[in-house]
Design an enzyme around this catalytic site. Sequence first.
Site, PDB file in Angstrom:
ATOM      1  N   ILE A 146       0.825  -1.216   0.000  1.00  0.00           N
ATOM      2  CA  ILE A 146       0.000   0.000   0.000  1.00  0.00           C
ATOM      3  C   ILE A 146       0.854   1.258   0.000  1.00  0.00           C
ATOM      4  O   ILE A 146       0.371   2.353  -0.289  1.00  0.00           O
ATOM      5  CB  ILE A 146      -0.955   0.029   1.213  1.00  0.00           C
ATOM      6  CG1 ILE A 146      -0.148  -0.010   2.513  1.00  0.00           C
ATOM      7  CG2 ILE A 146      -1.953  -1.113   1.151  1.00  0.00           C
ATOM      8  CD1 ILE A 146      -0.969   0.287   3.732  1.00  0.00           C
ATOM      9  N   ALA A 149       8.696   3.130   0.070  1.00  0.00           N
ATOM     10  CA  ALA A 149       9.684   4.205   0.201  1.00  0.00           C
ATOM     11  C   ALA A 149      11.052   3.674  -0.213  1.00  0.00           C
ATOM     12  O   ALA A 149      11.161   2.624  -0.848  1.00  0.00           O
ATOM     13  CB  ALA A 149       9.690   4.726   1.630  1.00  0.00           C
ATOM     14  N   SER A 150      12.089   4.389   0.165  1.00  0.00           N
ATOM     15  CA  SER A 150      13.429   4.066  -0.322  1.00  0.00           C
ATOM     16  C   SER A 150      13.951   2.735   0.202  1.00  0.00           C
ATOM     17  O   SER A 150      14.583   1.977  -0.536  1.00  0.00           O
ATOM     18  CB  SER A 150      14.400   5.184   0.049  1.00  0.00           C
ATOM     19  OG  SER A 150      14.367   5.406   1.454  1.00  0.00           O
ATOM     20  N   ALA A 152      11.995   0.506   2.392  1.00  0.00           N
ATOM     21  CA  ALA A 152      10.980  -0.455   2.843  1.00  0.00           C
ATOM     22  C   ALA A 152       9.660  -0.199   2.144  1.00  0.00           C
ATOM     23  O   ALA A 152       9.454   0.847   1.505  1.00  0.00           O
ATOM     24  CB  ALA A 152      10.806  -0.350   4.361  1.00  0.00           C
ATOM     25  N   LYS A 168       5.685  -3.637   7.823  1.00  0.00           N
ATOM     26  CA  LYS A 168       6.743  -2.898   7.115  1.00  0.00           C
ATOM     27  C   LYS A 168       7.888  -3.861   6.821  1.00  0.00           C
ATOM     28  O   LYS A 168       8.436  -4.481   7.741  1.00  0.00           O
ATOM     29  CB  LYS A 168       7.227  -1.732   7.982  1.00  0.00           C
ATOM     30  CG  LYS A 168       8.302  -0.877   7.362  1.00  0.00           C
ATOM     31  CD  LYS A 168       8.648   0.287   8.299  1.00  0.00           C
ATOM     32  CE  LYS A 168       9.760   1.159   7.740  1.00  0.00           C
ATOM     33  NZ  LYS A 168      10.086   2.283   8.656  1.00  0.00           N
ATOM     34  N   ASP A 292       9.270  14.161  14.311  1.00  0.00           N
ATOM     35  CA  ASP A 292       9.459  14.322  12.873  1.00  0.00           C
ATOM     36  C   ASP A 292       8.090  14.513  12.228  1.00  0.00           C
ATOM     37  O   ASP A 292       7.327  13.564  12.092  1.00  0.00           O
ATOM     38  CB  ASP A 292      10.133  13.084  12.294  1.00  0.00           C
ATOM     39  CG  ASP A 292      10.364  13.196  10.788  1.00  0.00           C
ATOM     40  OD1 ASP A 292       9.936  14.205  10.194  1.00  0.00           O
ATOM     41  OD2 ASP A 292      10.963  12.279  10.212  1.00  0.00           O
TER      42      ASP A 292
END
Length: 565
Positions: A146, A149-150, A152, A168, A292
Amino acid sequence: MSLRISSFVRRFTFIASVVGGIYLVDDKFNARTLQRNVLTVWNGVCIGLDYKINFRPGKGDKIDDLHERVAKRILNVCLSNGGLYIKLGQAIGVQSAILPAAYQRTFKQLYDDAPAVNFDRVVKIFKEDFNCHPDEMFDDFERTAIASASIAQVHRAKLKNGTPVAVKIQKPDIRRQMDWDLLAYKALMHMYEYIFDLPLVWSANYTEKHLRQEVDFENEGRNSERVRIEFEKEKSLNDKVYVPKVFWDQTSKRVLTAEWINGIKITDREGLQRYGFTFNDVMKTVIDIFADPHPGNVLVRPHPSKSNKYYQVVLIDHGLCMEESISFRHQYCLFWKSLFLMDSDMINQICKEWGINEPDLFVSATLMKPYSSQTAVHISSTQSATLRDAYEMQMAVKDRIRKFLADTELIPRELIFVGRNMNIVRSLNRELGSPVNRINLMGNWAVKGLGPDWSNWGGNAKIYEQQRQFQLVSGNDYRLSTYNKNFLSFFEHFGFILKSRFNYWLFQSTLFLISLSFYFNNAKEAIVSWIYNSGPRGFEEVLDDQIKTSLENFGMVFDEKFFEG
């Protein structure tokens, strides 16, 4: 003649076979490590030659084209190599504020979604880490990721008891490629430092350390639990912030299984309005969190145990967590307090201890608004920029930044991530229309960070450290011992208390004036937008325009997309 041709053919065939064999072995069994390194080295050489030949005084009108060409070349290397190179490119992007505008534009693309690996490779990871197929651990394990990213990708699934979870999974080649990729990153930083003659290598080791931590998903799980505990301690946030639960039986160094959360992204304005959440309340909570706040890592959902009018901010992805040292935290709070008190001596002292020789420039970067030691925080700068030759301007920028980062050994490494956080918070506030006064909120948290001790309003970081060390060794109150030892008079002590109280109320008065400026700007922009039938500019947009003009006076040119975070 025929013998020479035959010999040439044999040699060519032999060389082609060797090269082809190396390529096949590297491609099938070595995660393309050799190919990636060759691509990196080749482009590094090309970039070095390009700058050596074309970055000259007589080619000032071509410098922007040069930066654009090199930035795209590095971007193509990151995209072609993929994996950790994307993270490394993002790490360069974090420092893009001190690089030419072309880098600010180009590296923003690295934050887009990366392609996912197919399900067969996911199964292989599960068999290596858990000795079983995903279907043996989960019910309804979705075959298609779904999100990706870089390093995972995330799959949706259910535990055997029916609990929905997010799984993940680290991409298969990351660990094999990591050492070479990090070596390439360091080489890239050294090359950048040589080409631009700027201090960039100083942050490489710190960034490498945290990138290694980020690919350890067990470490990320521990970070998640630590973050959850810390927010439970903060009464003003423990009911407004949620961290998903980690399921350890389904977690390894390459697989992290956490509670599935249905929520919307913090930047989904229509979604927030649909739920009836006010931008002001949600954004205030995000700033209070000071985690973050990357839009992909912050979700908002209706509170699960209250009526729908209440919200909860959900924090996901805790791979990169940084714990500030006690001394840095105190100095940073003291730094913010000093901004509002116009205590330039204290600001200069802290910046000097941090190896920073341009306090005004550092304060402007921290507040993301123009600052001068001669002007209060709530008063805007009206300076205008001057035009200079392109080559001379960029050489002046180099000198300014070299002076700014005077001693990189002294720079607290925490500033790397704190600075990134500050910029993302500002850009989120801007994207939601500047519903809150970011500077005031952070100033108030700085006051809380200093604690109830009034000596922090009249002392400095060194005195604070002396107090802490004395209390740890003796268990006594430093101020009382100093008072008895030196026989301070009643009036001296009383004068110190008055000074501390005065500083505190001066601080609060400055916050009040900033609030007036915030509401005055909102009212002015509303009137202007009504007259001209256009959308009002938020407070952050006004500050961005001011800081852009201010930094142009330093010789720095920023692309508009830089202010979008």
